[in-house]
Scaffold this motif. Structure first.
Motif, PDB file in Angstrom:
ATOM      1  N   ALA A  10      -0.186  -8.977  -3.110  1.00  0.00           N
ATOM      2  CA  ALA A  10      -0.749  -9.980  -3.935  1.00  0.00           C
ATOM      3  C   ALA A  10      -0.804  -9.643  -5.153  1.00  0.00           C
ATOM      4  O   ALA A  10      -0.065 -10.449  -6.060  1.00  0.00           O
ATOM      5  N   LEU A  11      -0.604  -8.436  -5.773  1.00  0.00           N
ATOM      6  CA  LEU A  11      -0.644  -8.054  -7.012  1.00  0.00           C
ATOM      7  C   LEU A  11       0.974  -8.234  -7.660  1.00  0.00           C
ATOM      8  O   LEU A  11       1.070  -8.769  -8.621  1.00  0.00           O
ATOM      9  N   GLU A  32       9.889  -4.579  -2.298  1.00  0.00           N
ATOM     10  CA  GLU A  32       8.901  -4.325  -1.250  1.00  0.00           C
ATOM     11  C   GLU A  32       9.797  -3.809   0.161  1.00  0.00           C
ATOM     12  O   GLU A  32      10.433  -4.583   0.967  1.00  0.00           O
ATOM     13  N   PRO A  33       9.402  -2.815   0.722  1.00  0.00           N
ATOM     14  CA  PRO A  33       9.792  -2.459   1.779  1.00  0.00           C
ATOM     15  C   PRO A  33       9.247  -3.166   3.278  1.00  0.00           C
ATOM     16  O   PRO A  33       9.794  -2.896   4.229  1.00  0.00           O
ATOM     17  N   SER A  41      -2.736  -4.003   2.191  1.00  0.00           N
ATOM     18  CA  SER A  41      -4.192  -4.349   1.957  1.00  0.00           C
ATOM     19  C   SER A  41      -4.470  -5.704   1.762  1.00  0.00           C
ATOM     20  O   SER A  41      -5.303  -6.289   2.307  1.00  0.00           O
ATOM     21  N   SER A  42      -3.384  -6.205   1.245  1.00  0.00           N
ATOM     22  CA  SER A  42      -3.634  -7.812   1.153  1.00  0.00           C
ATOM     23  C   SER A  42      -3.694  -8.726   2.358  1.00  0.00           C
ATOM     24  O   SER A  42      -4.318  -9.592   2.307  1.00  0.00           O
ATOM     25  N   SER A  45      -7.422  -7.402   4.348  1.00  0.00           N
ATOM     26  CA  SER A  45      -8.453  -7.696   3.248  1.00  0.00           C
ATOM     27  C   SER A  45      -9.822  -8.268   4.055  1.00  0.00           C
ATOM     28  O   SER A  45      -9.433  -9.379   4.825  1.00  0.00           O
ATOM     29  N   ALA A  46     -11.050  -8.203   3.331  1.00  0.00           N
ATOM     30  CA  ALA A  46     -11.995  -9.427   3.707  1.00  0.00           C
ATOM     31  C   ALA A  46     -11.810 -10.574   3.177  1.00  0.00           C
ATOM     32  O   ALA A  46     -12.480 -11.487   3.321  1.00  0.00           O
ATOM     33  N   SER A  48     -12.844 -11.714  -0.126  1.00  0.00           N
ATOM     34  CA  SER A  48     -13.934 -12.474  -0.615  1.00  0.00           C
ATOM     35  C   SER A  48     -13.867 -12.452  -2.230  1.00  0.00           C
ATOM     36  O   SER A  48     -13.088 -11.583  -2.633  1.00  0.00           O
ATOM     37  N   GLU A 317      -7.672   0.780  -2.081  1.00  0.00           N
ATOM     38  CA  GLU A 317      -6.801   1.551  -2.952  1.00  0.00           C
ATOM     39  C   GLU A 317      -8.016   1.822  -4.113  1.00  0.00           C
ATOM     40  O   GLU A 317      -8.322   1.095  -4.864  1.00  0.00           O
ATOM     41  N   GLY A 344     -11.210  -2.294  -3.867  1.00  0.00           N
ATOM     42  CA  GLY A 344     -11.765  -3.193  -3.133  1.00  0.00           C
ATOM     43  C   GLY A 344     -11.864  -4.632  -3.495  1.00  0.00           C
ATOM     44  O   GLY A 344     -12.752  -5.286  -3.135  1.00  0.00           O
ATOM     45  N   GLY A 346      -9.184  -6.072  -5.414  1.00  0.00           N
ATOM     46  CA  GLY A 346      -7.787  -6.582  -6.032  1.00  0.00           C
ATOM     47  C   GLY A 346      -7.583  -7.775  -5.577  1.00  0.00           C
ATOM     48  O   GLY A 346      -6.730  -8.441  -6.487  1.00  0.00           O
ATOM     49  N   LEU A 347      -7.802  -8.633  -4.569  1.00  0.00           N
ATOM     50  CA  LEU A 347      -7.153  -9.876  -3.994  1.00  0.00           C
ATOM     51  C   LEU A 347      -7.877 -11.096  -5.037  1.00  0.00           C
ATOM     52  O   LEU A 347      -6.978 -11.731  -5.585  1.00  0.00           O
ATOM     53  N   GLN A 348      -9.079 -10.748  -5.336  1.00  0.00           N
ATOM     54  CA  GLN A 348      -9.778 -12.007  -6.368  1.00  0.00           C
ATOM     55  C   GLN A 348      -9.227 -11.720  -7.783  1.00  0.00           C
ATOM     56  O   GLN A 348      -9.472 -12.731  -8.504  1.00  0.00           O
TER      57      GLN A 348
HETATM   58  C1  LIG Z   1     -11.012  -3.868   4.587  1.00  0.00           C
HETATM   59  C2  LIG Z   1     -10.735  -4.415   3.470  1.00  0.00           C
HETATM   60  C3  LIG Z   1     -11.542  -5.306   2.801  1.00  0.00           C
HETATM   61  C4  LIG Z   1     -11.293  -5.799   1.388  1.00  0.00           C
HETATM   62  N1  LIG Z   1     -12.261  -6.643   0.702  1.00  0.00           N
HETATM   63  C5  LIG Z   1     -11.834  -7.384  -0.215  1.00  0.00           C
HETATM   64  C6  LIG Z   1     -12.504  -8.600  -0.836  1.00  0.00           C
HETATM   65  O1  LIG Z   1     -13.462  -8.873  -0.122  1.00  0.00           O
HETATM   66  N2  LIG Z   1     -12.138  -9.030  -2.035  1.00  0.00           N
HETATM   67  C7  LIG Z   1     -10.975  -8.556  -2.850  1.00  0.00           C
HETATM   68  O2  LIG Z   1     -10.842  -9.016  -3.767  1.00  0.00           O
HETATM   69  N3  LIG Z   1     -10.417  -7.524  -2.286  1.00  0.00           N
HETATM   70  C8  LIG Z   1     -10.676  -6.911  -1.226  1.00  0.00           C
HETATM   71  N4  LIG Z   1     -10.096  -5.814  -0.671  1.00  0.00           N
HETATM   72  C9  LIG Z   1      -8.988  -5.245  -1.668  1.00  0.00           C
HETATM   73  C10 LIG Z   1      -7.905  -6.082  -1.674  1.00  0.00           C
HETATM   74  O3  LIG Z   1      -7.439  -6.444  -0.284  1.00  0.00           O
HETATM   75  C11 LIG Z   1      -6.533  -5.241  -2.380  1.00  0.00           C
HETATM   76  O4  LIG Z   1      -7.090  -4.663  -3.719  1.00  0.00           O
HETATM   77  C12 LIG Z   1      -5.302  -5.933  -2.703  1.00  0.00           C
HETATM   78  O5  LIG Z   1      -4.751  -6.502  -1.406  1.00  0.00           O
HETATM   79  C13 LIG Z   1      -4.473  -4.904  -3.331  1.00  0.00           C
HETATM   80  O6  LIG Z   1      -3.055  -5.821  -3.335  1.00  0.00           O
HETATM   81  P1  LIG Z   1      -1.841  -4.980  -3.811  1.00  0.00           P
HETATM   82  O7  LIG Z   1      -0.705  -5.926  -3.839  1.00  0.00           O
HETATM   83  O8  LIG Z   1      -2.089  -4.179  -5.241  1.00  0.00           O
HETATM   84  O9  LIG Z   1      -1.469  -3.993  -2.576  1.00  0.00           O
HETATM   85  P2  LIG Z   1      -1.016  -4.211  -1.104  1.00  0.00           P
HETATM   86  O10 LIG Z   1      -1.359  -5.516  -0.607  1.00  0.00           O
HETATM   87  O11 LIG Z   1      -1.251  -3.026  -0.600  1.00  0.00           O
HETATM   88  O12 LIG Z   1       0.416  -4.203  -1.400  1.00  0.00           O
HETATM   89  C14 LIG Z   1       1.112  -3.173  -1.972  1.00  0.00           C
HETATM   90  C15 LIG Z   1       2.681  -3.323  -1.481  1.00  0.00           C
HETATM   91  O13 LIG Z   1       3.356  -2.090  -1.967  1.00  0.00           O
HETATM   92  C16 LIG Z   1       4.468  -1.818  -1.050  1.00  0.00           C
HETATM   93  N5  LIG Z   1       4.870  -0.547  -1.449  1.00  0.00           N
HETATM   94  C17 LIG Z   1       4.428   0.785  -0.828  1.00  0.00           C
HETATM   95  N6  LIG Z   1       5.049   1.944  -1.520  1.00  0.00           N
HETATM   96  C18 LIG Z   1       6.350   0.987  -1.978  1.00  0.00           C
HETATM   97  C19 LIG Z   1       7.435   1.537  -2.643  1.00  0.00           C
HETATM   98  N7  LIG Z   1       7.660   2.791  -2.819  1.00  0.00           N
HETATM   99  N8  LIG Z   1       8.305   0.715  -3.270  1.00  0.00           N
HETATM  100  C20 LIG Z   1       7.943  -0.630  -2.937  1.00  0.00           C
HETATM  101  N9  LIG Z   1       6.942  -1.133  -2.594  1.00  0.00           N
HETATM  102  C21 LIG Z   1       6.017  -0.318  -2.055  1.00  0.00           C
HETATM  103  C22 LIG Z   1       3.748  -1.776   0.192  1.00  0.00           C
HETATM  104  O14 LIG Z   1       4.490  -1.873   1.399  1.00  0.00           O
HETATM  105  C23 LIG Z   1       2.693  -3.054   0.012  1.00  0.00           C
HETATM  106  O15 LIG Z   1       3.392  -4.301   0.731  1.00  0.00           O
HETATM  107  C24 LIG Z   1     -10.101  -5.258   0.501  1.00  0.00           C
HETATM  108  C25 LIG Z   1      -9.547  -4.333   1.222  1.00  0.00           C
HETATM  109  C26 LIG Z   1      -9.634  -4.063   2.647  1.00  0.00           C
HETATM  110  C27 LIG Z   1      -8.801  -2.814   3.152  1.00  0.00           C
END
Ligand SMILES: Cc1cc2nc3c(=O)[nH]c(=O)nc-3n(C[C@H](O)[C@H](O)[C@H](O)COP(=O)(O)OP(=O)(O)OC[C@H]3O[C@@H](n4cnc5c(N)ncnc54)[C@H](O)[C@@H]3O)c2cc1C
Length: 391
Positions: A10-11, A32-33, A41-42, A45-46, A48, A317, A344, A346-348
């Motif tokens: 998502a980020l 993105e691999p 995590s995206s 996630s829960a 919210s 994370e 926890g 990051g999505l919002q």
């Molecule tokens: C159980 C649970 C409940 C949650 N509840 C909430 C909630 O209620 N509300 C909320 O806002 N957030 C919540 N979160 C947190 C939220 O889901 C995360 O903060 C958010 O999804 C992070 O997004 P991201 O894109 O940073 O990471 P990710 O979605 O993890 O994406 C990171 C990406 O980077 C890629 N990557 C890894 N290594 C490499 C590399 N070397 N080179 C290129 N790409 C790479 C991975 O493949 C992955 O796809 C929750 C998380 C969990 C696990």
């Protein structure tokens, strides 16, 4: 100008989307691999959203996230296709059973209201009137989101961000393909980011890079500094029930629950960090039942009669210094931007952070919302920005 985004969750997708929205001339690569986001995590996630944070920047980031969730077609539609994010508006309920917790709710409420959030403080009597199914005899004060909070489909949100980014368009590929391509970057002597063998070292990342690797953000050291984010395993469990609609409820000890029309969901964090190399996301057998259920049943008696039907693990994370995200230039390398450690939420906050990163890279400053309180510089300076409302 070309910008590389490492990570397409998502980020990363939000950063790509807002870069292209701000300047249609900028070329963006998303690396993105795992394009299906199977382990991201995206996707686990829960999902919210709440306005109830203790720091102003987090409340304001949520307010922008809400704008996207309420108007997904306006922000995320591609070729006029309607976007369904399954957003259900229903307030979070925080409860305090002691004076210290009550004071923390009062302090946070002042921050939230000043930032425009509709959050009410409830006395035990008011709580009993509004939420009669909740045990309230030991509650000193409660805080309820009146509007702008709830839950949505996190995977649909991440996919919609990625689809919209692609349509802008941005180029998406795996790390191997990116490094092998002719436009692969040169090595950076400051942060030592990996590079194609043939390229020559430069003094700063070129092209600029955004690290949005989620729980894997802290795996490598850059210029002697490791992004202090690591994975903490969390379990979400679902239980069968015939329940009325009720709000998300949170206890300070780290468990939370919410219910929709016909099911209830609980979740719980394992306290110890899990090595970020571990890929398994299989649920640990009974931990949710043992750890969460008694606490939930104490607060919401109907939980005593529920049975776990499904469970799923994912990774927070986590940035342990202050449970706030790291957003902005790496202290050692101005062209390496971090967007990680969301602990926890990051999505919002993805949309607001994506917009901020785009402004920083293309305008040289934050325009819509000042994200400098989240700067990674605070680690070097030893100045935490403590977020008290962490779930
Ligand atoms: C159980 C649970 C409940 C949650 N509840 C909430 C909630 O209620 N509300 C909320 O806002 N957030 C919540 N979160 C947190 C939220 O889901 C995360 O903060 C958010 O999804 C992070 O997004 P991201 O894109 O940073 O990471 P990710 O979605 O993890 O994406 C990171 C990406 O980077 C890629 N990557 C890894 N290594 C490499 C590399 N070397 N080179 C290129 N790409 C790479 C991975 O493949 C992955 O796809 C929750 C998380 C969990 C696990």
């Amino acid at each position: 100008m070309r910008i590389a985004i490492i990570g397409g969750g998502a980020l990363g997708s939000a950063c790509a989307l807002f870069l292209r929205r701000l300047d249609a001339g900028v070329a963006v690569d998303v690396i993105e691999p795992d394009p299906g986001l199977r382990l991201a995590s995206s996707a686990r996630s829960a999902a919210s959203i709440r306005q109830q944070f203790s720091t102003e920047v987090n409340v304001k980031l949520s307010r922008f996230g809400l704008e996207l969730l309420r108007n997904p077609d306006e922000w995320l539609a591609v070729d006029g296709d309607a976007v369904d994010l399954g957003f259900v508006e229903s307030g979070y309920l925080f409860i305090a059973t002691g004076e210290a917790g009550a004071q923390a709710l009062r302090d946070s409420n002042a921050v939230q209201r000043a930032a425009g959030a509709a959050v009410s403080l409830l006395s035990p009597r008011e709580l009993a009137q509004r939420v009669p199914w909740l045990r309230h005899d030991d509650v000193q004060l409660a805080s309820l989101g009146e509007r702008g909070e709830g839950w949505f489909d996190g995977y649909a949100f991440a996919r919609a961000l990625a689809r919209k980014a692609r349509a802008m368009p941005v180029r998406c590929g795996t790390p191997a393909r990116w490094l092998a391509s002719s436009s692969a970057p040169s090595a950076c002597t400051r942060c030592a980011w990996p590079t194609a063998a043939a390229s020559r070292p430069t003094r700063s990342c070129s092209p600029p890079r955004v690290v949005a690797r989620g729980r894997r953000a802290g795996r490598r050291r850059r210029a002697g500094v490791r992004a202090p984010a690591h994975g903490v395993r969390l379990q979400r469990a679902r239980a069968a029930a015939r329940a009325r609609r009720w709000s998300s409820t949170r206890r300070a000890s780290g468990s939370a629950a919410r219910a929709a029309a016909s099911s209830a969901a609980g979740r719980r964090a394992r306290a110890t960090p899990i090595p970020t190399t571990r890929r398994s996301t299989n649920p640990t057998s009974t931990s949710s039942t043992r750890g969460v259920w008694p606490a939930l049943a104490h607060r919401v008696p109907v939980f005593a009669a529920l049975r776990r039907t499904r469970a799923r693990d994912g990774y927070y994370e986590v940035h342990p210094l202050d449970h706030n995200a790291l957003v902005g230039p790496h202290p050692a390398c101005p062209n390496l931007l971090l967007a990680c450690g969301f602990s926890g939420h990051g999505l919002q906050h993805a949309a607001g952070v994506g917009r901020g990163i785009a402004e920083w890279l293309l305008r040289g400053r934050y325009v819509s919302l000042d994200l400098s309180p989240l700067s990674p510089q605070r680690i070097a300076l030893g100045r935490p920005l403590v977020e008290r409302a962490v779930i």
